[in-house]
Design a protein around this motif. Structure first.
Motif, PDB file in Angstrom:
ATOM      1  N   ILE A  83      -6.109  10.422   2.168  1.00  0.00           N
ATOM      2  CA  ILE A  83      -5.705   9.900   0.864  1.00  0.00           C
ATOM      3  C   ILE A  83      -6.843   9.016   0.368  1.00  0.00           C
ATOM      4  O   ILE A  83      -7.274   8.106   1.079  1.00  0.00           O
ATOM      5  CB  ILE A  83      -4.421   9.043   0.981  1.00  0.00           C
ATOM      6  N   PRO A  84      -7.341   9.226  -0.836  1.00  0.00           N
ATOM      7  CA  PRO A  84      -8.387   8.337  -1.350  1.00  0.00           C
ATOM      8  C   PRO A  84      -7.857   6.898  -1.454  1.00  0.00           C
ATOM      9  O   PRO A  84      -6.693   6.677  -1.790  1.00  0.00           O
ATOM     10  CB  PRO A  84      -8.688   8.892  -2.740  1.00  0.00           C
ATOM     11  N   GLN A  85      -8.704   5.940  -1.160  1.00  0.00           N
ATOM     12  CA  GLN A  85      -8.299   4.536  -1.217  1.00  0.00           C
ATOM     13  C   GLN A  85      -7.740   4.174  -2.581  1.00  0.00           C
ATOM     14  O   GLN A  85      -6.776   3.418  -2.671  1.00  0.00           O
ATOM     15  CB  GLN A  85      -9.499   3.646  -0.879  1.00  0.00           C
ATOM     16  N   HIS A  86      -8.286   4.737  -3.641  1.00  0.00           N
ATOM     17  CA  HIS A  86      -7.793   4.397  -4.984  1.00  0.00           C
ATOM     18  C   HIS A  86      -6.357   4.877  -5.195  1.00  0.00           C
ATOM     19  O   HIS A  86      -5.611   4.294  -5.983  1.00  0.00           O
ATOM     20  CB  HIS A  86      -8.726   4.924  -6.085  1.00  0.00           C
ATOM     21  N   VAL A  92      -0.034  -0.131  -5.177  1.00  0.00           N
ATOM     22  CA  VAL A  92       0.254  -1.548  -4.933  1.00  0.00           C
ATOM     23  C   VAL A  92       0.699  -2.165  -6.262  1.00  0.00           C
ATOM     24  O   VAL A  92       0.090  -1.929  -7.304  1.00  0.00           O
ATOM     25  CB  VAL A  92      -0.985  -2.286  -4.373  1.00  0.00           C
ATOM     26  N   HIS A  93       1.782  -2.930  -6.234  1.00  0.00           N
ATOM     27  CA  HIS A  93       2.323  -3.545  -7.456  1.00  0.00           C
ATOM     28  C   HIS A  93       1.228  -4.332  -8.177  1.00  0.00           C
ATOM     29  O   HIS A  93       0.470  -5.067  -7.529  1.00  0.00           O
ATOM     30  CB  HIS A  93       3.489  -4.467  -7.101  1.00  0.00           C
ATOM     31  N   PRO A  94       1.130  -4.193  -9.504  1.00  0.00           N
ATOM     32  CA  PRO A  94       0.071  -4.885 -10.258  1.00  0.00           C
ATOM     33  C   PRO A  94       0.033  -6.401 -10.017  1.00  0.00           C
ATOM     34  O   PRO A  94      -1.047  -6.991  -9.997  1.00  0.00           O
ATOM     35  CB  PRO A  94       0.405  -4.571 -11.714  1.00  0.00           C
ATOM     36  N   ASP A  95       1.196  -7.026  -9.822  1.00  0.00           N
ATOM     37  CA  ASP A  95       1.222  -8.470  -9.584  1.00  0.00           C
ATOM     38  C   ASP A  95       0.733  -8.856  -8.182  1.00  0.00           C
ATOM     39  O   ASP A  95       0.419 -10.014  -7.934  1.00  0.00           O
ATOM     40  CB  ASP A  95       2.642  -9.019  -9.781  1.00  0.00           C
ATOM     41  N   ASP A  96       0.687  -7.891  -7.270  1.00  0.00           N
ATOM     42  CA  ASP A  96       0.264  -8.150  -5.890  1.00  0.00           C
ATOM     43  C   ASP A  96      -1.146  -7.644  -5.597  1.00  0.00           C
ATOM     44  O   ASP A  96      -1.765  -8.053  -4.615  1.00  0.00           O
ATOM     45  CB  ASP A  96       1.223  -7.466  -4.902  1.00  0.00           C
ATOM     46  N   LYS A  97      -1.645  -6.744  -6.442  1.00  0.00           N
ATOM     47  CA  LYS A  97      -2.873  -6.006  -6.138  1.00  0.00           C
ATOM     48  C   LYS A  97      -4.080  -6.914  -5.892  1.00  0.00           C
ATOM     49  O   LYS A  97      -4.775  -6.769  -4.885  1.00  0.00           O
ATOM     50  CB  LYS A  97      -3.175  -5.032  -7.280  1.00  0.00           C
ATOM     51  N   GLU A  98      -4.331  -7.850  -6.769  1.00  0.00           N
ATOM     52  CA  GLU A  98      -5.501  -8.723  -6.621  1.00  0.00           C
ATOM     53  C   GLU A  98      -5.427  -9.514  -5.317  1.00  0.00           C
ATOM     54  O   GLU A  98      -6.405  -9.612  -4.584  1.00  0.00           O
ATOM     55  CB  GLU A  98      -5.613  -9.669  -7.815  1.00  0.00           C
ATOM     56  N   ARG A  99      -4.252 -10.047  -5.002  1.00  0.00           N
ATOM     57  CA  ARG A  99      -4.070 -10.832  -3.774  1.00  0.00           C
ATOM     58  C   ARG A  99      -4.274  -9.968  -2.532  1.00  0.00           C
ATOM     59  O   ARG A  99      -4.951 -10.374  -1.579  1.00  0.00           O
ATOM     60  CB  ARG A  99      -2.669 -11.451  -3.761  1.00  0.00           C
ATOM     61  N   VAL A 100      -3.718  -8.754  -2.536  1.00  0.00           N
ATOM     62  CA  VAL A 100      -3.826  -7.864  -1.375  1.00  0.00           C
ATOM     63  C   VAL A 100      -5.273  -7.428  -1.155  1.00  0.00           C
ATOM     64  O   VAL A 100      -5.784  -7.477  -0.034  1.00  0.00           O
ATOM     65  CB  VAL A 100      -2.890  -6.646  -1.531  1.00  0.00           C
ATOM     66  N   LEU A 101      -5.954  -7.027  -2.226  1.00  0.00           N
ATOM     67  CA  LEU A 101      -7.343  -6.597  -2.098  1.00  0.00           C
ATOM     68  C   LEU A 101      -8.244  -7.752  -1.662  1.00  0.00           C
ATOM     69  O   LEU A 101      -9.148  -7.571  -0.840  1.00  0.00           O
ATOM     70  CB  LEU A 101      -7.836  -5.975  -3.397  1.00  0.00           C
ATOM     71  N   ALA A 102      -7.982  -8.950  -2.179  1.00  0.00           N
ATOM     72  CA  ALA A 102      -8.754 -10.128  -1.752  1.00  0.00           C
ATOM     73  C   ALA A 102      -8.499 -10.418  -0.275  1.00  0.00           C
ATOM     74  O   ALA A 102      -9.419 -10.770   0.467  1.00  0.00           O
ATOM     75  CB  ALA A 102      -8.388 -11.335  -2.605  1.00  0.00           C
ATOM     76  N   SER A 103      -7.264 -10.250   0.146  1.00  0.00           N
ATOM     77  CA  SER A 103      -6.912 -10.467   1.550  1.00  0.00           C
ATOM     78  C   SER A 103      -7.691  -9.519   2.456  1.00  0.00           C
ATOM     79  O   SER A 103      -8.235  -9.928   3.493  1.00  0.00           O
ATOM     80  CB  SER A 103      -5.402 -10.252   1.728  1.00  0.00           C
ATOM     81  N   ARG A 121       4.362  -5.386  -2.600  1.00  0.00           N
ATOM     82  CA  ARG A 121       5.233  -4.322  -3.101  1.00  0.00           C
ATOM     83  C   ARG A 121       4.425  -3.033  -3.250  1.00  0.00           C
ATOM     84  O   ARG A 121       3.291  -3.067  -3.723  1.00  0.00           O
ATOM     85  CB  ARG A 121       5.853  -4.723  -4.443  1.00  0.00           C
ATOM     86  N   PHE A 122       5.044  -1.929  -2.830  1.00  0.00           N
ATOM     87  CA  PHE A 122       4.383  -0.625  -2.845  1.00  0.00           C
ATOM     88  C   PHE A 122       5.277   0.367  -3.588  1.00  0.00           C
ATOM     89  O   PHE A 122       6.484   0.441  -3.332  1.00  0.00           O
ATOM     90  CB  PHE A 122       4.151  -0.152  -1.404  1.00  0.00           C
ATOM     91  N   LYS A 123       4.659   1.096  -4.505  1.00  0.00           N
ATOM     92  CA  LYS A 123       5.409   2.029  -5.356  1.00  0.00           C
ATOM     93  C   LYS A 123       5.808   3.284  -4.583  1.00  0.00           C
ATOM     94  O   LYS A 123       4.985   3.956  -3.979  1.00  0.00           O
ATOM     95  CB  LYS A 123       4.569   2.439  -6.561  1.00  0.00           C
ATOM     96  N   ARG A 124       7.101   3.574  -4.632  1.00  0.00           N
ATOM     97  CA  ARG A 124       7.622   4.807  -4.038  1.00  0.00           C
ATOM     98  C   ARG A 124       7.312   5.976  -4.973  1.00  0.00           C
ATOM     99  O   ARG A 124       6.990   5.781  -6.139  1.00  0.00           O
ATOM    100  CB  ARG A 124       9.133   4.723  -3.844  1.00  0.00           C
ATOM    101  N   ALA A 125       7.460   7.182  -4.470  1.00  0.00           N
ATOM    102  CA  ALA A 125       7.212   8.379  -5.274  1.00  0.00           C
ATOM    103  C   ALA A 125       8.157   8.442  -6.479  1.00  0.00           C
ATOM    104  O   ALA A 125       7.798   8.989  -7.519  1.00  0.00           O
ATOM    105  CB  ALA A 125       7.357   9.636  -4.424  1.00  0.00           C
ATOM    106  N   ASN A 126       9.355   7.848  -6.364  1.00  0.00           N
ATOM    107  CA  ASN A 126      10.318   7.870  -7.475  1.00  0.00           C
ATOM    108  C   ASN A 126      10.069   6.763  -8.501  1.00  0.00           C
ATOM    109  O   ASN A 126      10.824   6.612  -9.454  1.00  0.00           O
ATOM    110  CB  ASN A 126      11.753   7.793  -6.950  1.00  0.00           C
TER     111      ASN A 126
END
Length: 186
Positions: A83-86, A92-103, A121-126
């Motif tokens: 799976i490509p990293q992108h 990853v939820h937009p409100d969490d993305k910056e924090r997770v990537l910085a981590s 938070r992680f987006k499910r397929a639905n």
């Protein structure tokens, strides 16, 4: 061979799985048979875990989603596929993305710890979001330094819902105690 495909946005993932009907109950001395037995044990362990197991190639920015965990937990029909990293980042939820990537970036740049972990938070397929606890173990290559991580993603949505309900109950109780002049007995 079994062939599984999954297409999302601009990414097509394919996984191939071969099957062999020869099983041996004892541990034979031949390395190929030992490898087959170990692979069978590994496959069975993956079936009983509630985690989504992954390997992350940090150099090529690809994740290998191992077995069916991401399908079972999040609904993505991807099994044993790169799976490509992108793709992962886009879930990853937009409100969490910056924090997770910085981590992750801080963890990789420090090189002082072997285990990275965080919740997000992680987006499910639905389209719904699940709360997850992600934990990875860094694997160093003596010639290249940091090259990959192997880890597991655990769905903690039920725990987060229970925590939220507990906080709401405590707030209601505090409000009742604050607003009454009568004794409150629990």
């Amino acid at each position: 061979f079994e062939v599984h495909t999954y297409y999302s946005e601009d990414t097509l993932s394919l996984s191939f799985k071969s099957s062999d009907a020869h099983d041996s109950p004892a541990i034979p001395a031949h390395p190929n048979i030992q490898l087959k037995l170990l692979n069978e044990v590994y496959r069975l362990v993956l079936q009983v875990t509630n985690d989504c197991v992954w390997e992350w190639d940090l150099v090529n920015k690809e994740l290998f989603w191992i077995d069916r965990g991401h399908h079972r937990i999040f609904g993505y029909a991807i099994e044993n596929a790169l799976i490509p990293q992108h793709f992962w980042e886009s879930r990853v939820h937009p409100d969490d993305k910056e924090r997770v990537l910085a981590s992750i970036n801080n963890f990789l740049s420090e090189n002082s710890q072997l285990i990275w972990e965080t919740e997000y938070r992680f987006k499910r397929a639905n389209g719904e979001y699940a709360y997850v606890h992600d934990r990875g173990h860094i694997i160093y290559d003596s010639s290249n330094g940091t090259t990959r991580m192997i880890g597991a993603t655990h769905d903690i949505t039920d725990r987060k819902a229970a925590e939220k309900q507990l906080v709401e109950s405590e707030l209601k109780l505090a409000l009742i105690a604050k607003q009454t002049i009568n004794a409150v007995v629990i």
